[in-house]
Each structure stands twice: as C-alpha cells, then as structure tokens.
Design a protein around this motif. Structure first.
Motif, PDB file in Angstrom:
ATOM      1  N   GLN A  33     -78.349  -1.199 -46.287  1.00 42.49           N
ATOM      2  CA  GLN A  33     -77.942  -2.143 -45.262  1.00 42.49           C
ATOM      3  C   GLN A  33     -79.162  -2.694 -44.535  1.00 42.49           C
ATOM      4  OE1 GLN A  33     -74.787  -0.820 -42.714  1.00 42.49           O
ATOM      5  NE2 GLN A  33     -75.325  -2.205 -41.072  1.00 42.49           N
ATOM      6  N   SER A  34     -80.102  -1.836 -44.213  1.00 43.98           N
ATOM      7  CA  SER A  34     -81.315  -2.281 -43.528  1.00 43.98           C
ATOM      8  C   SER A  34     -82.092  -3.278 -44.376  1.00 43.98           C
ATOM      9  CB  SER A  34     -82.198  -1.072 -43.187  1.00 43.98           C
ATOM     10  OG  SER A  34     -81.541  -0.228 -42.278  1.00 43.98           O
ATOM     11  N   CYS A  35     -82.163  -3.012 -45.687  1.00 44.34           N
ATOM     12  CA  CYS A  35     -82.879  -3.924 -46.581  1.00 44.34           C
ATOM     13  C   CYS A  35     -82.194  -5.287 -46.628  1.00 44.34           C
ATOM     14  CB  CYS A  35     -82.948  -3.333 -47.990  1.00 44.34           C
ATOM     15  SG  CYS A  35     -84.081  -1.936 -48.148  1.00 44.34           S
ATOM     16  N   TRP A  36     -80.863  -5.280 -46.729  1.00 43.79           N
ATOM     17  CA  TRP A  36     -80.146  -6.548 -46.762  1.00 43.79           C
ATOM     18  C   TRP A  36     -80.320  -7.316 -45.457  1.00 43.79           C
ATOM     19  CZ3 TRP A  36     -78.471  -9.440 -50.484  1.00 43.79           C
ATOM     20  CH2 TRP A  36     -78.154  -8.870 -51.722  1.00 43.79           C
ATOM     21  N   LEU A  37     -80.313  -6.600 -44.331  1.00 43.20           N
ATOM     22  CA  LEU A  37     -80.507  -7.269 -43.047  1.00 43.20           C
ATOM     23  C   LEU A  37     -81.893  -7.886 -42.949  1.00 43.20           C
ATOM     24  CD1 LEU A  37     -78.789  -4.771 -40.584  1.00 43.20           C
ATOM     25  CD2 LEU A  37     -78.067  -7.110 -41.101  1.00 43.20           C
ATOM     26  N   GLU A  38     -82.895  -7.171 -43.478  1.00 41.31           N
ATOM     27  CA  GLU A  38     -84.255  -7.703 -43.470  1.00 41.31           C
ATOM     28  C   GLU A  38     -84.320  -9.011 -44.253  1.00 41.31           C
ATOM     29  OE1 GLU A  38     -86.966  -6.676 -42.016  1.00 41.31           O
ATOM     30  OE2 GLU A  38     -86.491  -4.662 -41.311  1.00 41.31           O
ATOM     31  N   VAL A  39     -83.699  -9.006 -45.453  1.00 44.28           N
ATOM     32  CA  VAL A  39     -83.745 -10.202 -46.282  1.00 44.28           C
ATOM     33  C   VAL A  39     -82.879 -11.305 -45.663  1.00 44.28           C
ATOM     34  CG1 VAL A  39     -83.524 -11.086 -48.621  1.00 44.28           C
ATOM     35  CG2 VAL A  39     -83.944  -8.674 -48.265  1.00 44.28           C
ATOM     36  N   PHE A  40     -81.748 -10.915 -45.088  1.00 42.20           N
ATOM     37  CA  PHE A  40     -80.854 -11.881 -44.458  1.00 42.20           C
ATOM     38  C   PHE A  40     -81.579 -12.660 -43.364  1.00 42.20           C
ATOM     39  CE2 PHE A  40     -77.832 -13.201 -41.254  1.00 42.20           C
ATOM     40  CZ  PHE A  40     -76.772 -13.708 -41.984  1.00 42.20           C
ATOM     41  N   GLN A  41     -82.402 -11.966 -42.593  1.00 48.50           N
ATOM     42  CA  GLN A  41     -83.088 -12.595 -41.479  1.00 48.50           C
ATOM     43  C   GLN A  41     -84.102 -13.634 -41.925  1.00 48.50           C
ATOM     44  OE1 GLN A  41     -84.201  -8.822 -39.496  1.00 48.50           O
ATOM     45  NE2 GLN A  41     -83.432  -9.776 -37.646  1.00 48.50           N
ATOM     46  N   ARG A  42     -84.748 -13.401 -43.067  1.00 45.34           N
ATOM     47  CA  ARG A  42     -85.871 -14.275 -43.395  1.00 45.34           C
ATOM     48  C   ARG A  42     -85.686 -15.128 -44.643  1.00 45.34           C
ATOM     49  NH1 ARG A  42     -88.776  -9.120 -44.749  1.00 45.34           N
ATOM     50  NH2 ARG A  42     -88.860  -8.973 -47.005  1.00 45.34           N
ATOM     51  N   ASP A  43     -84.585 -14.958 -45.369  1.00 43.61           N
ATOM     52  CA  ASP A  43     -84.442 -15.699 -46.623  1.00 43.61           C
ATOM     53  C   ASP A  43     -83.111 -16.451 -46.674  1.00 43.61           C
ATOM     54  OD1 ASP A  43     -85.672 -15.864 -49.566  1.00 43.61           O
ATOM     55  OD2 ASP A  43     -83.484 -15.762 -49.698  1.00 43.61           O
ATOM     56  N   ARG A  44     -83.188 -17.775 -46.759  1.00 43.89           N
ATOM     57  CA  ARG A  44     -81.985 -18.602 -46.727  1.00 43.89           C
ATOM     58  C   ARG A  44     -81.096 -18.384 -47.940  1.00 43.89           C
ATOM     59  NH1 ARG A  44     -80.784 -23.489 -48.734  1.00 43.89           N
ATOM     60  NH2 ARG A  44     -82.948 -23.929 -49.318  1.00 43.89           N
ATOM     61  N   HIS A  45     -81.687 -18.185 -49.131  1.00 44.39           N
ATOM     62  CA  HIS A  45     -80.886 -17.974 -50.329  1.00 44.39           C
ATOM     63  C   HIS A  45     -80.060 -16.690 -50.228  1.00 44.39           C
ATOM     64  CE1 HIS A  45     -83.926 -20.834 -51.806  1.00 44.39           C
ATOM     65  NE2 HIS A  45     -82.993 -21.217 -52.647  1.00 44.39           N
ATOM     66  N   CYS A  46     -80.673 -15.673 -49.684  1.00 45.77           N
ATOM     67  CA  CYS A  46     -79.932 -14.426 -49.497  1.00 45.77           C
ATOM     68  C   CYS A  46     -78.835 -14.614 -48.460  1.00 45.77           C
ATOM     69  CB  CYS A  46     -80.873 -13.297 -49.072  1.00 45.77           C
ATOM     70  SG  CYS A  46     -79.998 -11.762 -48.736  1.00 45.77           S
ATOM     71  N   SER A  81     -84.756 -11.530 -57.140  1.00 45.49           N
ATOM     72  CA  SER A  81     -86.189 -11.308 -56.942  1.00 45.49           C
ATOM     73  C   SER A  81     -86.507 -11.064 -55.478  1.00 45.49           C
ATOM     74  CB  SER A  81     -86.980 -12.521 -57.449  1.00 45.49           C
ATOM     75  OG  SER A  81     -86.777 -12.699 -58.832  1.00 45.49           O
ATOM     76  N   ARG A  82     -85.867 -11.832 -54.608  1.00 42.46           N
ATOM     77  CA  ARG A  82     -86.130 -11.665 -53.180  1.00 42.46           C
ATOM     78  C   ARG A  82     -85.654 -10.309 -52.672  1.00 42.46           C
ATOM     79  NH1 ARG A  82     -85.267 -17.153 -53.791  1.00 42.46           N
ATOM     80  NH2 ARG A  82     -86.753 -18.489 -52.698  1.00 42.46           N
ATOM     81  N   VAL A  83     -84.476  -9.891 -53.118  1.00 43.35           N
ATOM     82  CA  VAL A  83     -83.953  -8.592 -52.671  1.00 43.35           C
ATOM     83  C   VAL A  83     -84.827  -7.460 -53.180  1.00 43.35           C
ATOM     84  CG1 VAL A  83     -82.016  -7.010 -52.800  1.00 43.35           C
ATOM     85  CG2 VAL A  83     -81.604  -9.431 -52.483  1.00 43.35           C
ATOM     86  N   LEU A  84     -85.220  -7.549 -54.460  1.00 48.18           N
ATOM     87  CA  LEU A  84     -86.085  -6.516 -55.028  1.00 48.18           C
ATOM     88  C   LEU A  84     -87.412  -6.448 -54.285  1.00 48.18           C
ATOM     89  CD1 LEU A  84     -85.462  -7.096 -58.835  1.00 48.18           C
ATOM     90  CD2 LEU A  84     -84.843  -5.057 -57.538  1.00 48.18           C
ATOM     91  N   GLU A  85     -87.976  -7.613 -54.014  1.00 46.78           N
ATOM     92  CA  GLU A  85     -89.253  -7.666 -53.304  1.00 46.78           C
ATOM     93  C   GLU A  85     -89.103  -7.077 -51.907  1.00 46.78           C
ATOM     94  OE1 GLU A  85     -92.223 -11.131 -51.626  1.00 46.78           O
ATOM     95  OE2 GLU A  85     -91.004 -11.522 -53.398  1.00 46.78           O
ATOM     96  N   ALA A  86     -87.989  -7.440 -51.252  1.00 44.31           N
ATOM     97  CA  ALA A  86     -87.768  -6.918 -49.897  1.00 44.31           C
ATOM     98  C   ALA A  86     -87.571  -5.414 -49.923  1.00 44.31           C
ATOM     99  CB  ALA A  86     -86.547  -7.588 -49.271  1.00 44.31           C
ATOM    100  N   HIS A 115     -77.852 -23.264 -41.050  1.00 44.18           N
ATOM    101  CA  HIS A 115     -77.636 -23.356 -39.611  1.00 44.18           C
ATOM    102  C   HIS A 115     -78.573 -22.426 -38.853  1.00 44.18           C
ATOM    103  CE1 HIS A 115     -75.425 -24.496 -36.086  1.00 44.18           C
ATOM    104  NE2 HIS A 115     -75.073 -23.254 -35.806  1.00 44.18           N
ATOM    105  N   PHE A 116     -78.854 -21.272 -39.427  1.00 48.04           N
ATOM    106  CA  PHE A 116     -79.753 -20.329 -38.768  1.00 48.04           C
ATOM    107  C   PHE A 116     -81.159 -20.909 -38.702  1.00 48.04           C
ATOM    108  CE2 PHE A 116     -76.420 -17.436 -40.299  1.00 48.04           C
ATOM    109  CZ  PHE A 116     -76.040 -16.933 -39.077  1.00 48.04           C
ATOM    110  N   ASP A 117     -81.595 -21.536 -39.785  1.00 47.44           N
ATOM    111  CA  ASP A 117     -82.921 -22.151 -39.777  1.00 47.44           C
ATOM    112  C   ASP A 117     -83.000 -23.248 -38.727  1.00 47.44           C
ATOM    113  OD1 ASP A 117     -83.665 -20.528 -41.849  1.00 47.44           O
ATOM    114  OD2 ASP A 117     -83.176 -21.990 -43.400  1.00 47.44           O
ATOM    115  N   ALA A 118     -81.937 -24.040 -38.635  1.00 45.39           N
ATOM    116  CA  ALA A 118     -81.957 -25.206 -37.752  1.00 45.39           C
ATOM    117  C   ALA A 118     -81.936 -24.815 -36.277  1.00 45.39           C
ATOM    118  CB  ALA A 118     -80.763 -26.106 -38.057  1.00 45.39           C
ATOM    119  N   THR A 119     -81.296 -23.697 -35.961  1.00 48.88           N
ATOM    120  CA  THR A 119     -81.157 -23.329 -34.550  1.00 48.88           C
ATOM    121  C   THR A 119     -81.965 -22.088 -34.200  1.00 48.88           C
ATOM    122  OG1 THR A 119     -79.208 -21.987 -35.018  1.00 48.88           O
ATOM    123  CG2 THR A 119     -78.826 -24.293 -34.463  1.00 48.88           C
TER     124      THR A 119
END
Length: 255
Positions: free
Chosen positions: A18-31, A222-227, A175-179
């Motif tokens: 869950q922590s890994c997904w949250l990390e990627v969620f915060q910084r990666d739009r595709h995720c 790739s992004r999730v694995l990298e994260a 929307h997250f990126d924009a605001t």
C-alpha cells in the motif's frame, strides 16, 4: 521480467504494498489513472459525488468531446413512452420546469413547434418531442444547468461514469497535476483507504503487474517496479524506526 516479480511480491506485506502504491500515486499520473479507474469501478457513487460539481469537465464531456452527441443521447435520452424519465432525462425535465421562465425558450423541439410549459407539466410525454442533443447543448451553453441541483443529483449515483471510464479516470489523474493536489488530501485519502481496505492493493497487482494486460500496461508496470525498488527500503526503514521507537516506549514504560 514480470514473472520474476512473484517471489518478490510474496515477501512484501500488504502495508508495504500500500505504501508503495501511494508513493507512485502521488508522483505518477499514469499510475494515478490506473488507480482511479479501479476506484471508480469499485465505488462509483463516491466518485460521482466527487465529480458532480465539476461543471467545466461536464461541459467538455457533453458539448466539446469528440463523442459529445453520443454521450448526450446516452445520458439524457431516457424518456419512456409514457413520459417517465431516468438519469439525465430526469434532471433535464425538472430543471426546465422549475426554471421555465428563464430557460424554456432554450429548448429545441423536433417538429419546430414549442410545447408550452403548462402542457409539458401536465403531459410528461411532451418531452418526447424534444431534440435532446440540441436542447441539452443549448442549456449547457446559455444557462446554469450544469451547476444545478437537478443535474448534480443525477450525477451523484455514479452511473454516468460507465459512459466513458477512461475519460473520467484520465480527468481525475490530470486534475491532481492541475491543482497541485496529492494523496494527502482528505477526500483522496478516504477513497484510497476504502479501496485498499477492500483488497484493492491485491487487485492492482493482479491487474497491472500479473494480469493478462501486462503488455498494455508496460509503462505503469515499469513505474511501479521502479518505485518498489527505490521505496521499499525507505518504507522498511520507516517501519523499522517506528517499531524501534514503539518498542523503546514500551520498555521505558515497563521500567
């Protein structure tokens, strides 16, 4: 490459995943888009309530979108032969009747002959004579229809999301990126927590990393694995530090 991840996943606790997904969620739009797509399927009403006041987004969806005509027909065209209405058609009917003095002239009729509001109020079948697409587009352009309680109530059920799940998931991710919002926002945290608590982490792993759609999700994979590679040690250190601090506090209290 992804098959090699299986033993790695087995050694990861649900909390770390869950922590890994949250990390990627915060910084990666595709995720974020993948996660939001899963969430809007799992909790359509919550996402519907979240999006109901986004009038500019709805304007694009029903008026400017390449499939705007089809979107409008599919949401506002639910008028039965006896005059009963569902979804957007109910919003259209009640908004125009409640605001007839201001908006009735904006309606477009198939035969070119307007139906008086008094007649439409007594005979709901009169709305069958509406040109739905032209009427809705006219109301969207020249009235407060998309900001009305009637329209927002029709959206709150979340059933509208089924018209184009990719569109809404993409909007939420962008929307997250924009605001400049991120996963620390209270309403985002609640939806994420609800999703993860219902087994969402495992679903994301199966869908994105181990499912049959791996080839179409290579970028997200790739992004999730990298994260996971970069964040797992950090998450573990934080957990270890927290555990050590907790253990120290217990020892101090025991002494």
């Amino acid at each position: 490459r992804f098959l090699a991840l299986a033993p790695f996943q087995q050694g990861i606790t649900e909390r770390v995943r869950q922590s890994c997904w949250l990390e990627v969620f915060q910084r990666d739009r595709h995720c974020r888009q993948s996660v939001w797509h899963a969430i809007l399927r799992k909790f359509p009403q919550d996402v519907g309530r979240l999006l109901r006041s986004e009038d500019e987004m709805w304007y694009r969806f029903f008026v400017k979108h390449p499939n705007a005509v089809e979107n409008t027909r599919r949401w506002f065209g639910h008028i039965g032969l006896t005059g009963e209405t569902l979804f957007g058609a109910s919003a259209l009917q009640w908004f125009t009747l409640a605001n007839r003095e201001e908006v009735w002239d904006l309606l477009c009729w198939q035969l070119g002959r307007p139906v008086p509001p008094a007649v439409a109020a007594k005979k709901p079948t009169a709305f069958l004579q509406l040109d739905i697409v032209k009427s809705v587009h006219s109301l969207c352009r020249f009235s407060d229809f998309l900001r009305s309680a009637q329209f927002m109530d029709s959206i709150a059920s979340g059933e509208v999301l089924g018209l184009d799940e990719e569109y809404f998931a993409r909007f939420l991710a962008q929307h997250f990126d924009a605001t400049h919002r991120d996963a620390t926002d209270e309403w985002v945290r609640k939806l994420l927590a609800d999703y993860f608590n219902c087994g969402g982490v495992e679903s994301l792993h199966q869908h994105v990393l181990c499912g049959s759609e791996v080839d179409s999700n290579k970028e997200t994979c790739s992004r999730v694995l990298e994260a996971m590679s970069s964040d797992l040690s950090c998450v573990a250190r934080r957990a270890s530090s927290s555990f050590g601090q907790s253990l120290g506090d217990q020892t101090h209290r025991t002494v």
